[in-house]
Structures are given as C-alpha cells and as structure tokens.
Design a protein around this motif. Structure first.
Motif, short mmCIF file in Angstrom:
data_model
loop_
_atom_site.label_atom_id
_atom_site.label_comp_id
_atom_site.label_asym_id
_atom_site.label_seq_id
_atom_site.Cartn_x
_atom_site.Cartn_y
_atom_site.Cartn_z
N LEU A 37 53.93 13.57 64.52
CA LEU A 37 53.74 12.22 65.06
C LEU A 37 54.51 12.03 66.36
O LEU A 37 53.98 11.50 67.34
CB LEU A 37 54.20 11.16 64.05
CG LEU A 37 53.25 10.78 62.92
CD1 LEU A 37 53.86 9.66 62.09
CD2 LEU A 37 51.89 10.34 63.46
N VAL A 38 55.77 12.45 66.35
CA VAL A 38 56.61 12.32 67.55
C VAL A 38 56.00 13.08 68.72
O VAL A 38 55.89 12.56 69.84
CB VAL A 38 58.04 12.82 67.26
CG1 VAL A 38 58.84 12.93 68.55
CG2 VAL A 38 58.75 11.88 66.29
N LEU A 39 55.58 14.31 68.48
CA LEU A 39 55.01 15.14 69.55
C LEU A 39 53.68 14.60 70.05
O LEU A 39 53.44 14.56 71.25
CB LEU A 39 54.83 16.58 69.05
CG LEU A 39 56.12 17.38 68.80
CD1 LEU A 39 55.80 18.69 68.11
CD2 LEU A 39 56.86 17.62 70.10
N SER A 40 52.82 14.17 69.13
CA SER A 40 51.47 13.73 69.54
C SER A 40 51.49 12.39 70.26
O SER A 40 50.57 12.09 71.04
CB SER A 40 50.56 13.64 68.32
OG SER A 40 50.98 12.61 67.45
N GLU A 79 47.73 20.62 49.75
CA GLU A 79 46.80 21.05 48.71
C GLU A 79 46.70 22.58 48.66
O GLU A 79 46.54 23.16 47.59
CB GLU A 79 45.41 20.46 48.96
CG GLU A 79 45.31 18.96 48.73
CD GLU A 79 45.49 18.59 47.27
OE1 GLU A 79 44.82 19.20 46.42
OE2 GLU A 79 46.32 17.70 46.99
N LEU A 80 46.79 23.22 49.82
CA LEU A 80 46.63 24.67 49.90
C LEU A 80 47.90 25.42 49.49
O LEU A 80 47.84 26.39 48.74
CB LEU A 80 46.23 25.08 51.32
CG LEU A 80 44.84 24.61 51.80
CD1 LEU A 80 44.63 24.97 53.26
CD2 LEU A 80 43.75 25.24 50.93
N ILE A 81 49.05 24.97 50.03
CA ILE A 81 50.33 25.63 49.72
C ILE A 81 51.36 24.55 49.36
O ILE A 81 52.26 24.26 50.16
CB ILE A 81 50.82 26.53 50.88
CG1 ILE A 81 50.63 25.84 52.25
CG2 ILE A 81 50.13 27.86 50.88
CD1 ILE A 81 51.21 26.63 53.41
N MET A 108 44.39 12.18 61.72
CA MET A 108 44.11 13.61 61.56
C MET A 108 45.38 14.38 61.18
O MET A 108 45.31 15.34 60.40
CB MET A 108 43.50 14.17 62.84
CG MET A 108 42.11 13.64 63.14
SD MET A 108 41.44 14.21 64.73
CE MET A 108 41.27 15.97 64.42
N ILE A 109 46.53 13.96 61.72
CA ILE A 109 47.80 14.60 61.36
C ILE A 109 48.08 14.40 59.87
O ILE A 109 48.45 15.34 59.17
CB ILE A 109 48.95 14.02 62.21
CG1 ILE A 109 48.84 14.52 63.65
CG2 ILE A 109 50.31 14.41 61.62
CD1 ILE A 109 49.78 13.83 64.61
N ALA A 110 47.88 13.16 59.41
CA ALA A 110 48.08 12.87 57.98
C ALA A 110 47.13 13.71 57.13
O ALA A 110 47.53 14.26 56.09
CB ALA A 110 47.87 11.38 57.71
N GLY A 111 45.87 13.81 57.57
CA GLY A 111 44.89 14.63 56.85
C GLY A 111 45.26 16.10 56.83
O GLY A 111 45.14 16.77 55.80
N PHE A 112 45.74 16.60 57.97
CA PHE A 112 46.16 18.01 58.08
C PHE A 112 47.31 18.31 57.12
O PHE A 112 47.29 19.33 56.41
CB PHE A 112 46.57 18.31 59.52
CG PHE A 112 47.29 19.62 59.69
CD1 PHE A 112 46.61 20.82 59.62
CD2 PHE A 112 48.67 19.65 59.91
CE1 PHE A 112 47.27 22.04 59.76
CE2 PHE A 112 49.33 20.85 60.07
CZ PHE A 112 48.63 22.05 60.00
N VAL A 113 48.31 17.42 57.10
CA VAL A 113 49.46 17.63 56.21
C VAL A 113 49.02 17.58 54.75
O VAL A 113 49.49 18.37 53.93
CB VAL A 113 50.55 16.56 56.50
CG1 VAL A 113 51.68 16.67 55.48
CG2 VAL A 113 51.11 16.75 57.90
N GLY A 146 57.58 15.82 54.84
CA GLY A 146 57.98 14.64 55.61
C GLY A 146 58.33 14.98 57.04
O GLY A 146 57.88 14.34 57.99
N SER A 147 59.14 16.02 57.21
CA SER A 147 59.57 16.45 58.54
C SER A 147 58.39 16.92 59.38
O SER A 147 58.32 16.65 60.59
CB SER A 147 60.60 17.57 58.43
OG SER A 147 61.75 17.14 57.75
N LEU A 148 57.45 17.63 58.74
CA LEU A 148 56.27 18.12 59.45
C LEU A 148 55.44 16.95 59.95
O LEU A 148 55.04 16.92 61.12
CB LEU A 148 55.44 19.01 58.53
CG LEU A 148 54.13 19.55 59.10
CD1 LEU A 148 54.40 20.45 60.29
CD2 LEU A 148 53.35 20.32 58.02
#
Length: 224
Positions: A210-213, A192-194, A182-187, A203-205
């Motif tokens: 990933l680290v936080l989740s 796509e939007l911005i 879901m994180i990959a999908g969100f990014v 990459g950092s996002l």
C-alpha cells in the motif's frame, strides 16, 4: 573494483534481510493487536460473516489503530530501510490511536447501516435497485479504507477532513483505489496458496505494498 562490488552486494543483502526481519516483527505486533479478529477467523470463520455481522464488525475495531501503526512503521521502513520496529510500531499506535479508533467506529456504523439496508431491500423485488445502490456505497466504503489510514499516519487532519479526502481520492483517482483492491486480492490469494509463510508477513506485506503503490499519489498531492 571487485572488492567494492562485493561490499555493495553485502550491504544490499544485509538491507534485504533487515527488511525481512523488521517485516516479521511488525507483522507479529500487528497480529497481536488484532486478536479479536483472529479469534473470529479461526473459531467462527469468514464464511459466517453474514450470520454474525455485528460481531465481525466489533472484532474489526482493533484493526484501525493496528493498521495505522503498521502503515506508519512501513512508511519509515520504506524511507530509511533501517528502523527499530517495536519502537516505531508503538509510536505509530500511540500517536494515531484515538483518531484511528474514532474513524474506525464511524466506518463500522456506516458498514452496519449499509448491510442492514442491503438485506432489507433485497427482500422487496420492487426496490431491489436500492439494494444495488447500497452495495455500491459499501464498495466505496471499502475502497476508501486504505486512503483513510494512509491519511491518518501522514497528515494532522480532523476525522471529518480525513473521510472527505479519502472519498475525494477514491472517486477522483479510481486507478489507485482499484490498485489497492488488487493488492488486497493478491495478498488473499497468496494466503490461500501458501498460508503458513504468508501468515508470518501478511500484514506487513499488505501495508508495504500500500505504501509503495500510493507513494506517487501522495507526492503529487503534496507538490500542489
């Protein structure tokens, strides 16, 4: 009292802008280390992956050490809030390069074998169920990827131990595996939007989320 509150607010603002700056620097380093993938994305196109799958896989190989370095740096940033981004990235890249390249190569070989089998069995209606089975294996391989590189940067393990542990976590902790997808999908949706703004931090996002989740998961594993 008000002066103290203002000081703390200022510290929070400085910390926030430091994190933004560090994330930008780390993302630039990450993108620079992934020039083959960027060339494929801009000059061949994601829509042509199926047609140029072997080339796409080769372009993905530099992602392995780059992602390891980025995850290492983001882990330090999450923990300390203040790092030297270039120094941490170089350290993470150098320390994990060989193991990441070795693991990435194994992943690429498996991905190529799975894709070949999927294409082959798709052409035989009587054996199409096998194509579905290999698709499931491909999905598992994709879901294992975040765990593989988080394990590389967190622990001193052999490649075989890393792959076994990543597979065990993927199957044993499906909620975390799905959350990573879901994180990959969100990014991706955000890109796509911005696209312009997201490209500066993509990459950092992704690595930071990933680290936080997965923080809670690894704390549980380490406490056993």
């Amino acid at each position: 009292m008000e002066e103290m509150d203002q000081i703390f607010d200022l510290e929070k603002m400085l910390t926030f802008f430091n994190i933004i700056f560090y994330s930008l620097v780390l993302n630039i380093l990450f993108l620079f280390c992934n020039l083959p993938f960027l060339f494929f994305y801009f000059f061949v196109g994601i829509g042509s992956i199926g047609e140029y799958f072997p080339l796409f896989l080769l372009c993905l190989l530099p992602v392995a050490p780059a992602l390891s370095a980025l995850l290492h740096s983001m882990m330090k940033l999450v923990e300390y809030k203040d790092i030297c981004p270039v120094k941490e990235y170089k350290k993470g890249y150098k320390n994990n390069w060989f193991k990441a390249i070795k693991t990435g190569t194994i992943q690429i070989i498996f991905a190529f074998i799975l894709k070949t089998n999927i294409q082959f069995f798709k052409q035989i209606p009587q054996l199409s169920i096998l194509a579905g089975m290999f698709m499931i294996f491909m999905l598992i391989l994709i879901m294992m990827t975040p765990f593989i590189y988080l394990l590389i940067v967190r622990y001193d393990m052999s490649v075989l131990q890393i792959l076994k542990a990543a597979l065990t976590i993927t199957i044993g902790k499906p909620v975390y595996a799905i959350a990573n997808l879901m994180i990959a999908g969100f990014v991706f949706v955000l890109f796509e939007l911005i696209a312009g703004t997201t490209f500066l931090f993509i990459g950092s996002l992704y690595a930071g989320l990933l680290v936080l989740s997965n923080q809670k998961l690894f704390h549980k594993l380490e406490s056993r």
